[in-house]
Scaffold this motif. Sequence first.
Motif, PDB file in Angstrom:
ATOM      1  N   PRO A   1     -15.800  88.217 -19.669  1.00  0.00           N
ATOM      2  CA  PRO A   1     -15.038  88.566 -18.381  1.00  0.00           C
ATOM      3  C   PRO A   1     -16.042  88.445 -17.023  1.00  0.00           C
ATOM      4  CG  PRO A   1     -14.548  90.275 -20.200  1.00  0.00           C
ATOM      5  CD  PRO A   1     -15.847  89.010 -20.795  1.00  0.00           C
ATOM      6  N   ASP A   2     -15.506  87.975 -16.218  1.00  0.00           N
ATOM      7  CA  ASP A   2     -16.095  88.111 -14.960  1.00  0.00           C
ATOM      8  C   ASP A   2     -16.024  89.299 -14.197  1.00  0.00           C
ATOM      9  OD1 ASP A   2     -17.345  87.780 -12.390  1.00  0.00           O
ATOM     10  OD2 ASP A   2     -15.715  86.224 -11.538  1.00  0.00           O
ATOM     11  N   VAL A   3     -16.906  90.334 -14.519  1.00  0.00           N
ATOM     12  CA  VAL A   3     -16.807  91.788 -14.318  1.00  0.00           C
ATOM     13  C   VAL A   3     -17.151  92.116 -12.809  1.00  0.00           C
ATOM     14  CG1 VAL A   3     -17.213  92.454 -16.757  1.00  0.00           C
ATOM     15  CG2 VAL A   3     -19.392  92.127 -15.377  1.00  0.00           C
ATOM     16  N   ALA A   4     -17.915  91.152 -12.170  1.00  0.00           N
ATOM     17  CA  ALA A   4     -18.278  91.321 -10.808  1.00  0.00           C
ATOM     18  C   ALA A   4     -16.858  91.179 -10.042  1.00  0.00           C
ATOM     19  CB  ALA A   4     -19.389  90.472 -10.477  1.00  0.00           C
ATOM     20  N   SER A   5     -16.134  89.967 -10.249  1.00  0.00           N
ATOM     21  CA  SER A   5     -15.166  89.757  -9.641  1.00  0.00           C
ATOM     22  C   SER A   5     -13.955  90.616  -9.969  1.00  0.00           C
ATOM     23  CB  SER A   5     -14.565  88.395  -9.995  1.00  0.00           C
ATOM     24  OG  SER A   5     -15.169  87.591  -9.527  1.00  0.00           O
TER      25      SER A   5
ATOM     26  N   LEU B   1     -10.113  94.205  -8.770  1.00  0.00           N
ATOM     27  CA  LEU B   1      -8.918  95.124  -9.328  1.00  0.00           C
ATOM     28  C   LEU B   1      -9.117  96.703  -8.969  1.00  0.00           C
ATOM     29  CD1 LEU B   1      -9.015  93.543 -13.002  1.00  0.00           C
ATOM     30  CD2 LEU B   1      -7.281  93.177 -10.986  1.00  0.00           C
ATOM     31  N   GLY B   2     -10.162  96.967  -7.956  1.00  0.00           N
ATOM     32  CA  GLY B   2     -10.614  98.191  -7.512  1.00  0.00           C
ATOM     33  C   GLY B   2     -11.495  98.890  -8.591  1.00  0.00           C
ATOM     34  N   LEU B   3     -12.261  98.349  -9.281  1.00  0.00           N
ATOM     35  CA  LEU B   3     -12.917  98.929 -10.357  1.00  0.00           C
ATOM     36  C   LEU B   3     -14.262  99.456 -10.192  1.00  0.00           C
ATOM     37  CD1 LEU B   3     -11.561  96.815 -13.431  1.00  0.00           C
ATOM     38  CD2 LEU B   3     -10.786  98.690 -12.581  1.00  0.00           C
ATOM     39  N   GLU B   4     -14.358  99.655  -8.839  1.00  0.00           N
ATOM     40  CA  GLU B   4     -15.953  99.842  -8.361  1.00  0.00           C
ATOM     41  C   GLU B   4     -16.459 101.109  -8.883  1.00  0.00           C
ATOM     42  OE1 GLU B   4     -13.546  99.105  -6.389  1.00  0.00           O
ATOM     43  OE2 GLU B   4     -14.160  97.361  -5.187  1.00  0.00           O
ATOM     44  N   GLY B   5     -17.945 101.086  -9.332  1.00  0.00           N
ATOM     45  CA  GLY B   5     -18.417 102.111 -10.131  1.00  0.00           C
ATOM     46  C   GLY B   5     -18.707 101.983 -11.345  1.00  0.00           C
ATOM     47  N   LEU B   6     -17.811 101.399 -11.976  1.00  0.00           N
ATOM     48  CA  LEU B   6     -17.920 101.149 -13.705  1.00  0.00           C
ATOM     49  C   LEU B   6     -18.976 100.006 -13.990  1.00  0.00           C
ATOM     50  CD1 LEU B   6     -14.053 100.922 -14.476  1.00  0.00           C
ATOM     51  CD2 LEU B   6     -15.535 102.811 -14.732  1.00  0.00           C
ATOM     52  N   GLY B   7     -19.629 100.440 -15.073  1.00  0.00           N
ATOM     53  CA  GLY B   7     -20.483  99.551 -15.553  1.00  0.00           C
ATOM     54  C   GLY B   7     -19.665  98.215 -16.167  1.00  0.00           C
ATOM     55  N   ASP B   8     -20.655  97.191 -16.761  1.00  0.00           N
ATOM     56  CA  ASP B   8     -19.889  95.966 -17.150  1.00  0.00           C
ATOM     57  C   ASP B   8     -18.972  96.238 -18.435  1.00  0.00           C
ATOM     58  OD1 ASP B   8     -21.321  94.835 -15.188  1.00  0.00           O
ATOM     59  OD2 ASP B   8     -22.681  93.741 -16.692  1.00  0.00           O
ATOM     60  N   GLU B   9     -19.503  96.974 -19.283  1.00  0.00           N
ATOM     61  CA  GLU B   9     -18.747  97.099 -20.677  1.00  0.00           C
ATOM     62  C   GLU B   9     -17.293  98.059 -20.424  1.00  0.00           C
ATOM     63  OE1 GLU B   9     -19.625  98.186 -25.052  1.00  0.00           O
ATOM     64  OE2 GLU B   9     -21.457  98.527 -23.571  1.00  0.00           O
ATOM     65  N   ASP B  10     -17.295  98.985 -19.306  1.00  0.00           N
ATOM     66  CA  ASP B  10     -16.245  99.732 -19.039  1.00  0.00           C
ATOM     67  C   ASP B  10     -15.317  98.996 -18.032  1.00  0.00           C
ATOM     68  OD1 ASP B  10     -16.799 101.896 -20.404  1.00  0.00           O
ATOM     69  OD2 ASP B  10     -17.765 102.874 -18.903  1.00  0.00           O
ATOM     70  N   THR B  11     -15.796  98.139 -17.298  1.00  0.00           N
ATOM     71  CA  THR B  11     -15.045  97.328 -16.344  1.00  0.00           C
ATOM     72  C   THR B  11     -14.331  96.295 -17.211  1.00  0.00           C
ATOM     73  OG1 THR B  11     -16.551  97.549 -14.513  1.00  0.00           O
ATOM     74  CG2 THR B  11     -15.197  95.432 -14.560  1.00  0.00           C
ATOM     75  N   ALA B  12     -14.889  95.665 -18.151  1.00  0.00           N
ATOM     76  CA  ALA B  12     -14.253  94.806 -18.994  1.00  0.00           C
ATOM     77  C   ALA B  12     -13.107  95.440 -19.816  1.00  0.00           C
ATOM     78  CB  ALA B  12     -15.124  93.971 -20.098  1.00  0.00           C
ATOM     79  N   LYS B  13     -13.410  96.733 -20.361  1.00  0.00           N
ATOM     80  CA  LYS B  13     -12.334  97.331 -20.978  1.00  0.00           C
ATOM     81  C   LYS B  13     -11.231  97.476 -20.089  1.00  0.00           C
ATOM     82  CE  LYS B  13     -15.374  99.701 -24.228  1.00  0.00           C
ATOM     83  NZ  LYS B  13     -15.867 101.090 -24.905  1.00  0.00           N
ATOM     84  N   ALA B  14     -11.457  98.037 -19.017  1.00  0.00           N
ATOM     85  CA  ALA B  14     -10.177  98.241 -18.041  1.00  0.00           C
ATOM     86  C   ALA B  14      -9.684  96.791 -17.829  1.00  0.00           C
ATOM     87  CB  ALA B  14     -10.676  98.608 -16.670  1.00  0.00           C
TER      88      ALA B  14
END
Length: 268
Positions: free
Chosen positions: A18-22, A27-40
């Motif tokens: 997953p391109d977690v930075a993008s 998707l408005g997921l600022e503040g989440l770490g990489d793993e949580d961003t990917a899960k979201a």
Amino acid sequence: MSVALSEPVMVFDIETIPDVASGRRLLGLEGLGDEDTAKAMFQLRLQKTGSEFLAHHLHRVVAISVVLATRDQLKVWSLGGPESDEAELVRRFFEGIERYAPTLVTWNGGGFDLPVLHYRSLLHGVSAPRYWDTGDDDRNFRYNNYLSRYHWRHLDLMDVLAGFQMRANAPLDEVASLLGFPGKMGMGGAQVWGAWLAGDIQGIRHYCETDVLNTYLIYLRFEHLRGRLSPEGLAREQTRLAEMLAAASQSHLQAFLAAWQGASASST
């Protein structure tokens, strides 16, 4: 009917995460770490489409593996090194096309690998004029280029063997196993993100290399099917691959050869 490959052939496969930075930005997921961003990202995609498989533009390339076959050379490797960033991998891939103008061979490359590479090359500012040429620069590309689904400069084996009918598509692993080739080894595509989180980029690269070896073996069988390789030519190319693997020092290539020989023995 030829007894050898007559032009450079480049079989390739990519592995992505997953391109977690993008994802955070789009998707408005600022503040989440990489793993949580990917899960979201997976969850949002599941809610939208019924599948966790991310949209093409949200895949980040972490490995590109290649089998390059010419009259005088046969090798398998992964582009760059384990430390290479995505921009370098994508740039090296298109540099190979610029240098060799090969026949590209994939399994579902038209449906996944190439669209992902389009978005990632756009993101990283990679120029690829020969790949995008449809005859303006080279008239030979007018009726046989990399972009048309029905041309042969890019051969998507899954698409062609299915008669361009999505309902007839088959997984690489099953077709490879059906033909007496090793099939999936080490991991599957769904495990790449976990392997990345665990720091196992080398394992990802090795897995990708075994996928392109399976695809290359299917390609050789297909070239015989359509009359471009004689039975003797097919045997010669398979022997050339086996000899290359036997001479390799990497354990995953030795394991692939052993699995191939074991599968062939059990089917006879």
